[in-house]
Design an enzyme around this catalytic site. Sequence first.
Site, PDB file in Angstrom:
ATOM      1  N   HIS A 171       5.430 -15.457  97.220  1.00 32.24           N
ATOM      2  CA  HIS A 171       6.773 -14.910  97.458  1.00 32.24           C
ATOM      3  C   HIS A 171       6.772 -13.457  97.007  1.00 32.24           C
ATOM      4  CE1 HIS A 171      11.206 -15.036  97.881  1.00 32.24           C
ATOM      5  NE2 HIS A 171      11.161 -14.131  96.916  1.00 32.24           N
ATOM      6  N   CYS A 172       6.978 -12.550  97.947  1.00 39.64           N
ATOM      7  CA  CYS A 172       6.936 -11.127  97.661  1.00 39.64           C
ATOM      8  C   CYS A 172       8.337 -10.625  97.344  1.00 39.64           C
ATOM      9  CB  CYS A 172       6.356 -10.356  98.847  1.00 39.64           C
ATOM     10  SG  CYS A 172       6.228  -8.576  98.554  1.00 39.64           S
ATOM     11  N   VAL A 173       8.514 -10.071  96.145  1.00 41.24           N
ATOM     12  CA  VAL A 173       9.839  -9.578  95.755  1.00 41.24           C
ATOM     13  C   VAL A 173      10.169  -8.273  96.469  1.00 41.24           C
ATOM     14  CG1 VAL A 173       9.776 -10.700  93.505  1.00 41.24           C
ATOM     15  CG2 VAL A 173       8.820  -8.402  93.750  1.00 41.24           C
TER      16      VAL A 173
END
Length: 427
Positions: free
Chosen positions: A280-282
């Site tokens: 999950h890329c912020v």
Amino acid sequence: MVKRAGKRARAQEMEETLCGCDISIGRAKEPPRGVSLRMRDLDECCERWVTCKSLPPGILERVTETFTDRFRFPWIRGAVKINISLLPPIILLPFFLHIAALHFLLALVTLISLPILVLWYYYLTHRKKGETLFFLSLGLFSLGYMYYVFLQEVVPQGHVEYSQVALLTCGLILMLVAFHQAKKDPGYLFSQMSSDKALRQGSCSNNMFNKNGLGNSNGLCRVPASGVAVHSNIESYSRTLEAETGQGTKDWCLKCQLVRPARAGHCRICGRCVKRLDHHCVWINNCVGEQNHQAFVLALFLFLLTSIYGISLTLDTICRGKNTLTALFYCPGVYGEYSSALTFTCVWYCAIVTSGTSYILLLQLLNISYNMTEREARIALRENIGRKLLWGMMVDTGQYNRGFLYNWIQFFTLRSSDLQQTAEDVV
């Protein structure tokens, strides 16, 4: 009499529809319970802050949640709710960069403090498993502000040609297009219970299975008439899977109520299962999975090229006669003027961001070369399986590694179901 009755009715209606200001000055008999609790929390926070006392657990979270919910922007069709995490980068980034342009020592302190603060906020939100738009806002606003400084301070000096400006602009646009594609569906999996229409039609979604007589070979199944029967059927399969194969914890998602195919995972921030979940890329506020992994890597690559090109153009303008690497560390007289100092500070900010992006892109390229995902690498490190490569930067379990060339072919054809079926087993 009729007029008096009308006045009384209007007066009573006004009393019932008092706003928060009227409530606060005591015109209403008693404020609503929710408003009263928020006021008490706010009053208690202010009182304890003035008297230097510690806050009770949970009160600050309630006040923050209330303020976030009430923070709205007036618009034509009504007030629009704004996520408060969008605002700090827009306000603080120009402020810190302008402060850093005043002196070399201020620039040194600011450019060291900014990454530390961003990492601290990342670990804070990651620990709470919360979703925030802070990093997305910081990334997009940084791009826009750096481009604005380039057009405002660098181009007017006359050392940059229009073709170079056009090339830099094209790179920025292509990067934003790839970024937009990376924001799309990463390959979410849907459970049978999530769609009443699918239940009424008697069809199964793409994650159904053909095992123990619970599904048939063409991927369709007969759906019971009630949702309770479906739920009991799912629970019975979960128990069967755990009892017979011992893989219930790996292949069955209790939160999404579905059977995951191989390499799929559950994102605790999005709360959904994703096919071939990488991480999950912020920075894009989205998962990176089977459907958007290519666009994510392309966005990183285009950003890296565009940023390096913009840094070289800027340093060639403000540090004449020096190559890019030397000018980045030694540019005498750059703090003589405020405009050149601001430009040089923005160059160093871009260099720090570019270094972080280069590290992320390097990890992605290594993972693709060994046909590993970031999620699988973290699991391998935690369970101490596989062999560590390149001083621990890479972990190879060998489970899906089919050779350098075939791994890259599989990555470029992630959306091809035929190749995926032959390349890896589906549960």
